[in-house]
Write a protein that holds these residues in place. Structure first.
Motif, short mmCIF file in Angstrom:
data_model
loop_
_atom_site.label_atom_id
_atom_site.label_comp_id
_atom_site.label_asym_id
_atom_site.label_seq_id
_atom_site.Cartn_x
_atom_site.Cartn_y
_atom_site.Cartn_z
N ALA A 35 0.81 -1.22 0.00
CA ALA A 35 0.00 0.00 0.00
C ALA A 35 0.84 1.26 0.00
CB ALA A 35 -0.93 0.00 1.22
N ASN A 36 2.13 1.15 0.26
CA ASN A 36 3.02 2.30 0.19
C ASN A 36 3.51 2.57 -1.23
OD1 ASN A 36 2.82 2.77 2.92
ND2 ASN A 36 4.74 1.73 3.43
N LYS A 37 3.20 1.66 -2.15
CA LYS A 37 3.69 1.80 -3.52
C LYS A 37 2.57 1.87 -4.56
CE LYS A 37 8.02 -0.65 -2.54
NZ LYS A 37 8.85 -1.83 -2.87
N VAL A 38 1.38 1.40 -4.23
CA VAL A 38 0.28 1.34 -5.19
C VAL A 38 -0.07 2.74 -5.69
CG1 VAL A 38 -2.17 0.79 -5.48
CG2 VAL A 38 -0.67 -0.77 -4.22
N GLU A 39 -0.26 2.85 -6.99
CA GLU A 39 -0.75 4.09 -7.60
C GLU A 39 -2.10 3.82 -8.23
OE1 GLU A 39 0.66 7.02 -7.34
OE2 GLU A 39 2.43 6.24 -6.29
N LEU A 40 -3.07 4.69 -7.94
CA LEU A 40 -4.43 4.53 -8.44
C LEU A 40 -4.69 5.42 -9.65
CD1 LEU A 40 -6.30 4.53 -4.99
CD2 LEU A 40 -5.63 2.54 -6.36
N ARG A 41 -5.59 4.98 -10.50
CA ARG A 41 -5.96 5.81 -11.65
C ARG A 41 -7.44 5.64 -11.94
NH1 ARG A 41 -6.65 2.91 -16.34
NH2 ARG A 41 -5.74 0.82 -16.47
N LEU A 42 -7.96 6.53 -12.77
CA LEU A 42 -9.37 6.50 -13.16
C LEU A 42 -9.58 5.66 -14.41
CD1 LEU A 42 -10.68 10.19 -12.92
CD2 LEU A 42 -11.32 8.27 -11.46
N GLN A 43 -10.75 5.04 -14.48
CA GLN A 43 -11.22 4.45 -15.73
C GLN A 43 -12.70 4.77 -15.86
OE1 GLN A 43 -9.85 0.55 -16.73
NE2 GLN A 43 -11.54 0.14 -18.14
N LYS A 44 -13.06 5.52 -16.89
CA LYS A 44 -14.45 5.90 -17.10
C LYS A 44 -15.23 4.69 -17.59
CE LYS A 44 -17.35 9.45 -19.23
NZ LYS A 44 -17.37 10.70 -20.05
#
Length: 334
Positions: A35-44
């Motif tokens: 959880a210190n490395k995860v990067e989140l992004r959007l998907q429409k």
């Protein structure tokens, strides 16, 4: 009588939780994901409907690497409904930044699809006015066993991941077993929250948008192949029935947001159904032949489903087969 049985079940689970966690076999690698490395992004997914997913899901889901929690949000005329709140403040802040890149409307609701910490531990960071929605079991378990659940999550996802900072915040809206709640956000955004009982754990809550045909599957449908379900909460027969029930409910063309994988469709979650039904058939045969649990594990290796998921052996032999054996033996011996 049913109400009494349900409350007794909760009490028993709470009583045994610390012992269960202490004896729980550990996965081959801790943390399962960092959880210190995860990067989140959007998907429409549709107009004003978005998934929030780890940036790695497109490649790593199909190669069998476990992924962090998926979530999402729906923007209606009245405000926003969030799906999941993530494990720690770092991921929650990413989630909020992504939401605010789309809309500055108030966050009216936050849905926790499970009582596992990666779905609910950042509730304490939500705006005071946001209403938290959980199913009845999740509310009971979190209210009575929050610190125990934190220790369980630390054992799987590591120390110093912000889990220790989580503070319990109670749910505002609770959905009983075998009940649904319809939330109307305005502008054609209707969200149905479904508590059909145990599909992975008793805390499951499904999120369904029938008009848009978008489905947040949570932990019961964790990801596409080669992932197999995490049936480590002590149940098998009820999840087996409810997984099939939810699968059959979904129309063709449904967009599925799994609990921990890339965006998929109904065909993409069929692997979970196939695995569970094959497991049931093979364990039933073993039980009918009076095999012991160890003999059953030696027979029911299911190599046809062992296609590279990193956690296959940990889940299949330590949890899925034993829970299937326990439930099926209990039923056949009545």
């Amino acid at each position: 009588m049913l109400k009494l049985t349900y409350k007794c079940t909760i009490a028993l689970l709470l009583l045994l939780s610390s012992l269960t966690m202490a004896q729980m076999p550990m996965p081959p690698k801790v943390p399962i994901w960092d959880a210190n490395k995860v990067e989140l992004r959007l998907q429409k997914l549709s107009e004003d409907v978005y998934a929030i997913i780890p940036s790695t899901v497109g490649v790593e889901t199909t190669t069998g690497i476990p992924q962090a929690t998926t979530g999402g949000f729906i923007v209606g005329e009245k405000g926003i409904l969030m799906v999941e709140v993530m494990l720690n403040k770092r991921l929650f802040d990413q989630q909020m930044k992504l939401i605010r890149s789309i809309s500055d409307k108030p966050i009216l609701y936050a849905v926790n699809t499970s009582d596992h910490g990666d779905h609910c531990f950042s509730n304490y960071l939500l705006p005071d006015a946001t209403l938290i929605i959980q199913n009845e079991f999740a509310m009971e378990n979190l209210s009575k066993n929050y610190e125990g659940i934190k220790q369980f999550m630390i054992s799987l996802f590591g120390k110093d991941r912000g889990i220790e900072n989580s503070v319990y915040r109670p749910a505002d809206i609770v959905i009983p077993k075998n009940s649904n709640l319809k939330v109307e956000l305005g502008g054609g955004k209707v969200v149905e929250l479904m508590n059909i009982g145990t599909a992975q754990s008793p805390a499951d809550l499904f999120v369904w948008m029938p008009q848009q045909k978008i489905f947040w599957a949570g932990n019961p449908f964790i990801a596409e192949s080669p992932a197999i379900p995490w049936l480590f909460d002590g149940y098998f027969l009820e999840p087996a029935a409810n997984l099939r029930k939810m699968y059959d409910l979904l129309p063709e063309g449904t967009v599925v947001v799994p609990g921990h994988g890339k965006i998929t469709n109904k065909a993409g979650i069929k692997y979970t159904i196939d695995y569970v039904e094959a497991l049931k058939e093979q364990v039933q045969k073993a039980v009918s032949e009076n095999l012991t649990l160890e003999q059953t594990k030696a027979r029911v290796k299911m190599p046809e489903f062992n296609k590279g998921y990193v956690l296959f052996d940990w889940l299949h032999f330590n949890f899925n087969v034993p829970n299937a054996f326990k439930d099926i033996s209990s039923t056949q011996n009545k």
